[in-house]
Write a protein that holds these residues in place. Structure first.
Motif, PDB file in Angstrom:
ATOM      1  N   HIS A 129       6.793   1.781 -11.306  1.00 24.32           N
ATOM      2  CA  HIS A 129       7.058   2.437 -10.029  1.00 24.32           C
ATOM      3  C   HIS A 129       6.878   1.525  -8.825  1.00 24.32           C
ATOM      4  CE1 HIS A 129       7.463   6.235 -12.032  1.00 24.32           C
ATOM      5  NE2 HIS A 129       6.304   6.055 -12.633  1.00 24.32           N
ATOM      6  N   PRO A 189      -3.933   0.014  -5.014  1.00 21.42           N
ATOM      7  CA  PRO A 189      -3.688  -0.548  -3.672  1.00 21.42           C
ATOM      8  C   PRO A 189      -4.962  -1.010  -2.976  1.00 21.42           C
ATOM      9  CG  PRO A 189      -2.757   1.686  -3.855  1.00 21.42           C
ATOM     10  CD  PRO A 189      -3.501   1.412  -5.114  1.00 21.42           C
ATOM     11  N   TYR A 241       3.112   4.141  -4.575  1.00 19.83           N
ATOM     12  CA  TYR A 241       4.044   4.681  -5.563  1.00 19.83           C
ATOM     13  C   TYR A 241       3.494   4.491  -6.980  1.00 19.83           C
ATOM     14  CZ  TYR A 241       7.668   5.017  -1.947  1.00 19.83           C
ATOM     15  OH  TYR A 241       8.383   5.340  -0.829  1.00 19.83           O
ATOM     16  N   CYS A 242       2.586   3.553  -7.162  1.00 19.82           N
ATOM     17  CA  CYS A 242       2.010   3.286  -8.483  1.00 19.82           C
ATOM     18  C   CYS A 242       0.913   4.288  -8.845  1.00 19.82           C
ATOM     19  CB  CYS A 242       1.414   1.881  -8.493  1.00 19.82           C
ATOM     20  SG  CYS A 242       0.234   1.601  -7.162  1.00 19.82           S
ATOM     21  N   SER A 278       0.822  -1.236   0.000  1.00 20.96           N
ATOM     22  CA  SER A 278       0.000   0.000   0.000  1.00 20.96           C
ATOM     23  C   SER A 278       0.843   1.267   0.000  1.00 20.96           C
ATOM     24  CB  SER A 278      -0.932   0.056   1.231  1.00 20.96           C
ATOM     25  OG  SER A 278      -1.725  -1.055   1.288  1.00 20.96           O
ATOM     26  N   ILE A 323       5.576  -5.922  -8.583  1.00 16.03           N
ATOM     27  CA  ILE A 323       4.338  -6.658  -8.859  1.00 16.03           C
ATOM     28  C   ILE A 323       3.943  -6.405 -10.323  1.00 16.03           C
ATOM     29  CG2 ILE A 323       1.868  -6.875  -8.266  1.00 16.03           C
ATOM     30  CD1 ILE A 323       2.656  -5.782  -5.454  1.00 16.03           C
TER      31      ILE A 323
END
Ligand code: SF4
Ligand code: SF4
Length: 381
Positions: free
Chosen positions: A362, A319, A308-309, A305, A367
């Motif tokens: 990022h 998240p 950054y994405c 969580s 993932i």
């Protein structure tokens, strides 16, 4: 000359910074998950938490340029202003990936000082270093600029936070005599994420370590029912989170464990855990190993969580979706998964992903976000 801050009043255990008279509280307040109201930082609630932290001697505050979309630094500036500047440590970070060129790096730094209403940062980091970000930092002469800021007294201690392999870490460590480094470390990542090797490299190099994600974005505050039961049976009065915090803090080269606390109750529990810190015993380590083995069967997505994405240009709440999905895999309740998932606005769901790939670049946990979203979208059907 390094000076000590607030040590006499501190309830929480403190550790000495290298061979100086400076001590840091072993629990630091990460300002990345502050309480929110209607999508904005809930100043009243967050200010109470800062007060609570200061009273316990937990006077290390960690913010960053991008936390809460820039609002975290502003919050730190407004709320910490009421305390003497030498009564707390303020830390921020250079997000090189948000800069367009070397001049932009300098402008970001000046903006950070302004937002935080300060003339200097006690600790300052090159943020989220990996191979790509390091290359950009070299292209933009970022380290030279930060060294200059240190020479001018605008940075007291210069370090970096890290998200890459131990092999790459060795190169970064050898590039500059860093004052400290910040790594992701918790009992789940010790081997999985190669945190053990990272900790050992830094310790061998004599670099003090600050810990981020000790609770893996809150995932280690509550485990699967079987794992929770193992820990609760061993220590009925201790929270599940306290095991993870003690795990990180029991390592001798750890200077400070950062926790991104969102509620006063969490903070009080964490303060209790560190007042004083009781390192894990051999018996407790064994218990934790048993709980971890039981918990590992349930893990779905290793999301912390960190956000950054975000933001996703298509509006997908990445998240949040991973959080709901992980909870489903632990609790096995299909109906609450459907309810929680359907409570997200339609445009924020996994099916809205257009596979642009921006987010995955990022993600410090590497993932494969679009693939995972596709899988979840399929499963929801
Ligand atoms: S890949 Fe999907 S989730 Fe990621 S940024 Fe693009 S649209 Fe958003
Ligand atoms: S998907 Fe990756 S970048 Fe996004 S919140 Fe999770 S861990 Fe952080």
């Amino acid at each position: 000359m390094d000076r000590d801050i607030n040590a006499a009043k501190s309830q929480v255990t403190r550790r000495i910074f290298r061979d100086t008279s400076m001590t840091l509280p072993l629990l630091g307040f990460g300002l990345m998950r502050l309480p929110q109201k209607e999508g904005k930082i809930d100043y009243a609630a967050a200010e109470v938490m800062v007060e609570q932290a200061m009273q316990a001697g937990c006077n290390y505050f960690d913010t960053a340029y991008m936390y809460h979309g820039g609002e975290s630094e502003k919050f730190a500036g407004k709320v910490l202003r009421k305390y003497p500047r030498n009564s707390y440590y303020l830390t921020s970070k250079m997000a090189v990936w948000m800069a367009n060129d070397a001049d932009h790096v300098e402008r970001i730094f000046q903006e950070q000082l302004q937002r935080c209403q300060t003339d200097y940062f006690d600790f300052y980091l090159l943020h989220s270093v990996n191979e790509t970000i390091w290359k950009k930092s070299v292209d933009f002469h970022t380290l030279d600029f930060l060294k200059k800021m240190k020479a001018e007294g605008k940075i007291r201690k210069l370090g970096f936070s890290f998200h890459d392999t131990p092999e790459f870490l060795r190169m970064v460590v050898e590039s500059y005599p860093w004052d400290f480094a910040q790594i992701q470390l918790n009992y789940l990542d010790w081997e999985n994420y190669r945190s053990r090797e990272q900790y050992e490299i830094l310790t061998e190099a004599g670099i003090p370590v600050l810990i981020m994600e000790p609770l893996r974005g809150g995932a280690l505050a509550s485990l699967s029912p079987v794992a929770n039961e193992i820990l609760t049976k061993a220590a009925p009065d201790s929270s599940i989170a306290s095991w993870a915090l003690r795990y990180a803090a029991s390592l001798p080269n750890v200077l400070c464990v950062l926790s991104g606390m969102s509620q006063a109750e969490q903070m009080q529990d964490n303060i209790n855990t560190f007042s004083p810190l009781k390192p894990l015993s051999a018996q407790e380590r064994q218990t934790l190993d048993e709980a971890l083995t039981a918990h590992k069967q349930y893990l779905a997505v290793p999301c912390t969580s960190c956000r950054y994405c975000m933001p996703c240009p298509a509006g997908v709440k990445i998240p949040e979706i991973f959080g709901i999905y992980n909870q489903y895999k632990v609790m096995k309740s299909r109906s609450s998964f459907q309810n929680n998932y359907n409570a997200l606005p339609e445009e924020s769901r996994a099916s809205s992903c257009v596979n642009c790939g921006k987010c995955a670049k990022h993600c410090p946990q590497k993932i494969a976000i679009p693939d995972m979203l596709r899988k979840i979208a399929e499963e929801v059907k």
